[in-house]
Structures are given as structure tokens and as C-alpha cells.
Design an enzyme around this catalytic site. Structure first.
Site, PDB file in Angstrom:
ATOM      1  N   GLU A  96       0.848  -1.205   0.000  1.00 18.47           N
ATOM      2  CA  GLU A  96       0.000   0.000   0.000  1.00 18.47           C
ATOM      3  C   GLU A  96       0.879   1.249   0.000  1.00 18.47           C
ATOM      4  OE1 GLU A  96       0.698   1.630   2.908  1.00 18.47           O
ATOM      5  OE2 GLU A  96       1.719  -0.145   3.638  1.00 18.47           O
ATOM      6  N   GLU A 113       4.480  -0.608   1.261  1.00 17.72           N
ATOM      7  CA  GLU A 113       4.715  -0.897  -0.167  1.00 17.72           C
ATOM      8  C   GLU A 113       4.641  -2.390  -0.500  1.00 17.72           C
ATOM      9  OE1 GLU A 113       8.470   0.661  -1.493  1.00 17.72           O
ATOM     10  OE2 GLU A 113       8.062   2.693  -0.778  1.00 17.72           O
TER      11      GLU A 113
END
Length: 342
Positions: free
Chosen positions: A170, A311
Site C-alpha cells: 500500500e 509498499e
């Protein structure tokens, strides 16, 4: 329902490998879980664990609460980081290259859209950014429902393309505030215990973040997961929830990343408890609420590397452990095969 009838058969295969019982520790549990997942719907346990086209989906979304100064960067940085993912320059890109993992980036609703055409980019925008959860609902019920469907479709697409191991990452300025609020609301824990420093805010910013998250949680008069997502969620978080639901439906393991992804996983298990059996937890981050979320899920993470980036980095870094677990399950000799007597 998740079928555990072949569990003893799988464990027997693991126990007959040329090693003392339990000597490979968590790798044995990992091999057992992967084999049990891949044995679903079969009469006998699988002889071979396969890991095909592992893929990380990085979900990006912006948050209205970021306007309150609860992050170290403005919302414009979300777009800049999405561009970095597409150019191959972020940490998750480096780890994907090192571990032969494919990557897709999803614009779930960032303030500044990316106009660049890229085969890595998927547009699934629910809006420009969520409402400020401290004072108003983050999104409408219609956006929640659409986000769930889009997240399901994204995961189904990569599975249909041959992937049988998915990971979620994310990106979104302000998303630790949203995840902290969701965690507090779904568990009943005080918001102050669920709020951490995120990407590294000052002590003053942290106190403000705690106050605003507490304010947002206090607005909620429902404990239902979809209602909580509407009040406190993020466009990227709701699509990850849909992704977890689809992975379980298609009997596909998800390697779970850090705090925000783990909170999305927790919400998904509240909607469909069957999701839990398909979750493999990559790491323990140093974000304050992550330990609470992992405890709620009775999870034993594979790694603790003091990560706090997101991430999907932690999930991608754990892929070699899954490959090692599959390799020993598939190819390590048994005592009989090796002629070893004990």
C-alpha cells in the site's frame, strides 16, 4: 469451509524428512500450511507445493485526514511515489527484482491522478481521496461496496493469469491514521494504543494524530466491518479487503505485509472467517498497532527486520522463505529414501 482432514498426512510427510522432528521450526509450519492450502478439494495431500508467478499488488489511495498534518509529507507525495513504483525506483521494485516477483500498482483514489500510461498501472479510482475521518465518514457505503468488488476482481484477474501466491502492498499519505482507527474500532482497544509514529512524525504530531483518531472512532455507532470501512477506511484498504476475500474464495495464499495490510486482513476475517486459513504473515513491523493486529489474528510472523515502510516490502522479502519451505517439502529425502535409520 477450510478442510483440514489431510493435515495429519501432510505432517507425516514432513516428519519423515531426514531431520529431527520440528528441526526446521517455522519452515515446517509454513510448508504444512502451503501444502494444506494446495490440497483443498483433493482426496490426497499434494506431493509437491508449487509457487507460480508470485505477484504483489500495491494499492494507492489518499486520505482526507492528511490535511490535519498527521504525516511527514503532503498528499502530493502519494502520486510521486506511484510514479516511482512505475519507474522501478522504489524499495519494493528492488526487492521484486531480487526475488522474481511481479508487481502491479493500483490507483484506488489518489489526489493527483497519474496520467502516464504504464503496463504496471491499473486505475480503480473510488474518488480523489477519502473524507477526513476525524470529522466525517471516509466514504459512502456505495464506495465501500464498489471497492470490495474491484479488489475481488483484481485478485481474480492475477489468479486467472497463473499466479498462485499474492501479496498486497500500500501507499497513501495518512493511511496509518486510517488503519489505526479501524483497528481501535474493530477490537475495542483504546485508540491511543493503536496509533504509532507511522513514517516518523514528531511527538507533537503523534499526540495530534492520537486525538484525531480517537475523535473519529468515537463517531462510530456500528461495529459492522463494512460500516467501519465507510466511516474510517481508505480507498486502498477497502480494495485490499476485497482482495483477501477473493483469495480465500479461490484457495490462494496471501503473504501479508505490514500494519495497514494486516488491518485490512483483520477486517476481511470479520466478513469471512474462512480468510484466516489462507493468510501467511511476512513480518512484525515496529508500528505500534501491528502487534495488536497480529495478536487478534493469532499470527506468527516469519521475520522481524524493524521494517516500517509498507509498499509490500516485507511480504516480498519473505518470498524466499516460502520457496525454501516448498523445496524441502518437495525434494528433501525421507529417512527411507536416504537409507538413514534412527
Amino acid at each position: 469451509m477450510f478442510d483440514t482432514r489431510l493435515s495429519a498426512q501432510i505432517q507425516e510427510r514432513i516428519d519423515q524428512k531426514t531431520k529431527p522432528l520440528g528441526a526446521l521450526g517455522q519452515l515446517e509450519k509454513l510448508a504444512h500450511q502451503l501444502a494444506l492450502i494446495q490440497s483443498q478439494g483433493k482426496a490426497h495431500a499434494v506431493d509437491e507445493i508449487t509457487l507460480q508467478q508470485p505477484t504483489v499488488l500495491v494499492f494507492a489511495g489518499d486520505h482526507g485526514i492528511a490535511e490535519e498534518g498527521v504525516s511527514i509529507a503532503p498528499s502530493a507525495v502519494t502520486q510521486q511515489m506511484v510514479m516511482n513504483f512505475l519507474a522501478g525506483g522504489a524499495a519494493v521494485n528492488c526487492f521484486c527484482r531480487a526475488n522474481e516477483v511481479a508487481i502491479k500498482v493500483i490507483d484506488c483514489g489518489i489526489l493527483l491522478p497519474v496520467e502516464l500510461g504504464s503496463p504496471l498501472l491499473i486505475q480503480r479510482r473510488l474518488g480523489e481521496r477519502t473524507g477526513n475521518l476525524a470529522i466525517e465518514p471516509a466514504m459512502t457505503q456505495q464506495q465501500v461496496q464498489q471497492g470490495i468488488v474491484w479488489g475481488q476482481n483484481l485478485v481474480e484477474d492475477v489468479i486467472n493469469q497463473g499466479c498462485n501466491l499474492v501479496m498486497f502492498g500500500e501507499m497513501g499519505i495518512g493511511n496509518t491514521s486510517s488503519a489505526s482507527a479501524l483497528l481501535a474500532a474493530v477490537t475495542g482497544e483504546p485508540a491511543e494504543r493503536c496509533v504509532g509514529f507511522g513514517t516518523g512524525v514528531t511527538t507533537g504530531q503523534l499526540e495530534k494524530k492520537k486525538r484525531l483518531v480517537s475523535q473519529g472512532v468515537a463517531r462510530c455507532d456500528s461495529s459492522q466491518p463494512l460500516d467501519l470501512l465507510a466511516e474510517l477506511g481508505g480507498f486502498e484498504i477497502v480494495q485490499m479487503v476485497g482482495g483477501f476475500l477473493a483469495a480465500a474464495k479461490h484457495r490462494t495464499p496471501v503473504l501479508v505485509d505490514g500494519f495497514i495490510v494486516t488491518v485490512a486482513a483483520l477486517l476481511a476475517t470479520k466478513i469471512d472467517p474462512n480468510c484466516r486459513d489462507y493468510l501467511i504473515f511476512a513480518h512484525q513491523s515496529h508500528e505500534l498497532g501491528h502487534r495488536i493486529a497480529l495478536e487478534q489474528l493469532v499470527a506468527e510472523p516469519l521475520l522481524d527486520l524493524s521494517l516500517r515502510l509498507g509498499e509490500g516490502t516485507g511480504a516480498v522479502l519473505a518470498v524466499p522463505l516460502l520457496r525454501a519451505a516448498a523445496e524441502f517439502y518437495n525434494n528433501m529425502a525421507s529417512f527411507t529414501e536416504a537409507g538413514v535409520t534412527v
